[in-house]
Motif scaffolding. Structure first.
Motif, PDB file in Angstrom:
ATOM      1  N   GLN A 168       4.167  56.295  23.122  1.00  0.00           N
ATOM      2  CA  GLN A 168       3.709  57.418  22.336  1.00  0.00           C
ATOM      3  C   GLN A 168       4.840  57.865  21.520  1.00  0.00           C
ATOM      4  N   LEU A 169       6.149  57.957  21.857  1.00  0.00           N
ATOM      5  CA  LEU A 169       7.043  58.572  21.406  1.00  0.00           C
ATOM      6  C   LEU A 169       7.213  57.797  19.968  1.00  0.00           C
ATOM      7  N   VAL A 170       7.177  56.472  20.051  1.00  0.00           N
ATOM      8  CA  VAL A 170       7.291  55.811  18.910  1.00  0.00           C
ATOM      9  C   VAL A 170       6.434  56.113  17.685  1.00  0.00           C
ATOM     10  N   THR A 171       5.073  56.104  18.404  1.00  0.00           N
ATOM     11  CA  THR A 171       3.962  56.422  17.358  1.00  0.00           C
ATOM     12  C   THR A 171       4.292  57.700  16.848  1.00  0.00           C
ATOM     13  N   GLU A 172       4.606  59.086  17.645  1.00  0.00           N
ATOM     14  CA  GLU A 172       4.981  60.097  17.075  1.00  0.00           C
ATOM     15  C   GLU A 172       5.727  60.277  16.000  1.00  0.00           C
ATOM     16  N   ILE A 173       6.940  59.383  16.188  1.00  0.00           N
ATOM     17  CA  ILE A 173       7.937  59.704  15.095  1.00  0.00           C
ATOM     18  C   ILE A 173       7.713  58.824  13.879  1.00  0.00           C
ATOM     19  N   ALA A 174       6.706  57.857  14.108  1.00  0.00           N
ATOM     20  CA  ALA A 174       6.369  56.853  13.151  1.00  0.00           C
ATOM     21  C   ALA A 174       5.244  57.488  12.022  1.00  0.00           C
ATOM     22  N   ARG A 175       4.419  58.203  12.828  1.00  0.00           N
ATOM     23  CA  ARG A 175       3.016  58.541  11.930  1.00  0.00           C
ATOM     24  C   ARG A 175       3.378  59.315  10.781  1.00  0.00           C
ATOM     25  N   PRO A 176       4.376  60.250  10.788  1.00  0.00           N
ATOM     26  CA  PRO A 176       4.396  61.171   9.641  1.00  0.00           C
ATOM     27  C   PRO A 176       5.062  60.558   8.755  1.00  0.00           C
ATOM     28  N   ALA A 177       5.797  59.360   8.829  1.00  0.00           N
ATOM     29  CA  ALA A 177       6.453  58.694   7.992  1.00  0.00           C
ATOM     30  C   ALA A 177       5.618  57.945   6.929  1.00  0.00           C
ATOM     31  N   TYR A 178       4.264  58.005   7.448  1.00  0.00           N
ATOM     32  CA  TYR A 178       3.361  57.357   6.435  1.00  0.00           C
ATOM     33  C   TYR A 178       2.536  58.439   5.616  1.00  0.00           C
ATOM     34  N   ASP A 179       2.863  59.567   5.893  1.00  0.00           N
ATOM     35  CA  ASP A 179       1.961  60.646   4.998  1.00  0.00           C
ATOM     36  C   ASP A 179       2.403  60.616   3.586  1.00  0.00           C
ATOM     37  N   PRO A 180       1.584  61.200   2.488  1.00  0.00           N
ATOM     38  CA  PRO A 180       2.219  61.226   1.055  1.00  0.00           C
ATOM     39  C   PRO A 180       3.144  62.004   1.155  1.00  0.00           C
ATOM     40  N   GLY A 181       4.006  61.878   0.389  1.00  0.00           N
ATOM     41  CA  GLY A 181       5.288  62.536   0.141  1.00  0.00           C
ATOM     42  C   GLY A 181       6.496  62.222   0.995  1.00  0.00           C
ATOM     43  N   ALA A 182       6.036  61.404   2.155  1.00  0.00           N
ATOM     44  CA  ALA A 182       7.401  61.339   2.808  1.00  0.00           C
ATOM     45  C   ALA A 182       8.623  60.647   2.505  1.00  0.00           C
ATOM     46  N   LEU A 183       8.408  59.656   1.490  1.00  0.00           N
ATOM     47  CA  LEU A 183       9.517  58.860   0.862  1.00  0.00           C
ATOM     48  C   LEU A 183      10.339  59.938  -0.001  1.00  0.00           C
ATOM     49  N   ASP A 184       9.656  61.049  -0.609  1.00  0.00           N
ATOM     50  CA  ASP A 184      10.588  62.062  -1.422  1.00  0.00           C
ATOM     51  C   ASP A 184      11.241  62.834  -0.404  1.00  0.00           C
ATOM     52  N   VAL A 185      10.789  63.010   0.806  1.00  0.00           N
ATOM     53  CA  VAL A 185      11.410  64.132   1.684  1.00  0.00           C
ATOM     54  C   VAL A 185      12.487  63.244   2.130  1.00  0.00           C
ATOM     55  N   PHE A 186      12.520  61.913   2.455  1.00  0.00           N
ATOM     56  CA  PHE A 186      13.451  61.155   3.085  1.00  0.00           C
ATOM     57  C   PHE A 186      14.729  61.118   2.076  1.00  0.00           C
ATOM     58  N   VAL A 187      14.247  61.025   0.854  1.00  0.00           N
ATOM     59  CA  VAL A 187      15.517  60.767  -0.313  1.00  0.00           C
ATOM     60  C   VAL A 187      16.231  61.898  -0.468  1.00  0.00           C
ATOM     61  N   SER A 188      15.232  63.144  -0.469  1.00  0.00           N
ATOM     62  CA  SER A 188      16.076  64.388  -0.274  1.00  0.00           C
ATOM     63  C   SER A 188      17.034  64.838   0.557  1.00  0.00           C
TER      64      SER A 188
END
Length: 312
Positions: A212-232
């Motif tokens: 469950q913890l792994v899922t909760e961490i992974a899920r938002p990383a597949y939202d639109p815009g997540a890559l740009d947040v990561f880079v920023s």
């Protein structure tokens, strides 16, 4: 549905607040307490309100509890912006003013701790107290490691040669400029097995690293815009130094350290905090980087006891 134990892993439903035209997700449990200020819980890098579920269920009978997803994380919007401590400071300050409506105890883990410190230091009229759990942020002298920098050292390409390793070299470099390299690295670090491996490095008790913890961490990383947040987050200059903020702080401060944190030397950072804010209270726990999730009963008790002592 009522949740009754601090170890409950059931998701806690929340709601949205509009801030600067963006949806901000938060969870609210408990009723106003005449003798105690409300409590606002703020997650670290890559986490969300889900990371506080054991604390919310353990504390909502004693406090009016709020937990919030910082802009760019969790279920909150992920617009293309320059993400920084200043942005999250303003988000939290406005949330306290507009939604909570009274002085609040801010409690934050790692990156969230730094954001909470920024609020308490810059807006003392909003902070009834400050709780920092393995808080990130640089000091002026010999800047210590922050959570994104720590993540850089922990998440490495596979030891076996691969296309990613050849592209990025032997170590991951966050100053990359090519979009293709950014995308490849992001695709790598959001894989569930990579997340699980990283969590096992920073949790002392591996049984707390659940599916469950792994899922909760992974899920938002597949939202639109997540890559740009990561880079920023990894390219934005660091904000105000922790020692400068501590010199401006006026409220009570509780430090809770997971002493087995491989990303920061808790005893060493403790001395730096004490140097600039000697009147603090602190406890060292047998846990890693996220003591609130790993030993929630201890964290909940220490927080509750500290608030009671502050009243005397």
């Amino acid at each position: 549905m009522q949740l009754t134990t601090a170890s409950s892993t059931n998701p806690i439903p929340g709601q949205y607040w509009q801030w600067r035209g963006h949806n901000i997700y938060y969870v609210h449990r408990g009723e106003k307490q005449p003798q105690r200020p409300p409590l606002l819980l703020v997650h670290g890098f890559g986490a969300s309100t889900d990371h506080w579920r054991k604390n919310i269920t353990g504390l909502y009978r004693d406090f009016e509890v709020f937990a919030i997803d910082l802009l760019g994380f969790g279920r909150s919007a992920k617009p293309k912006l320059q993400y920084s401590g200043d942005l999250w400071r303003d988000q939290l300050a406005d949330f306290i003013s507009e939604v909570i409506g009274q002085k609040t105890i801010l409690a934050g883990n790692s990156l969230g701790g730094y954001a909470c410190l920024c609020v308490a230091a810059k807006s003392p009229d909003l902070a009834a107290g400050l709780v920092l759990l393995n808080s990130a942020g640089p000091f002026s002298e010999n800047p210590s490691i922050s959570e994104p920098e720590a993540l850089q050292s922990q998440i490495q390409p596979p030891k076996q040669p691969s296309g990613l390793q050849k592209l990025l070299g032997d170590s991951v470099k966050w100053t990359f400029q090519q979009r293709f390299a950014q995308l490849l690295l992001f695709e790598y670090v959001r894989q569930r097995w990579v997340i699980r491996r990283t969590l096992k490095k920073v949790y002392l008790d591996h049984s707390a690293v659940t599916d469950q913890l792994v899922t909760e961490i992974a899920r938002p990383a597949y939202d639109p815009g997540a890559l740009d947040v990561f880079v920023s987050v990894f390219s934005t200059p660091q904000g105000e130094k922790v020692d400068v903020l501590l010199k401006q702080l006026t409220c009570s401060l509780l430090l809770l350290w997971g002493e087995a944190d491989p990303w920061m030397n808790a005893r060493e950072r403790s001395q730096k905090f004490r140097q600039y804010y000697p009147q603090l209270t602190e406890h060292f726990l047998t846990a890693g980087h996220c003591p609130h999730d790993e030993v929630p009963e201890q964290v909940n008790r220490l927080l509750r006891d500290w608030v009671e002592l502050k009243k005397d």
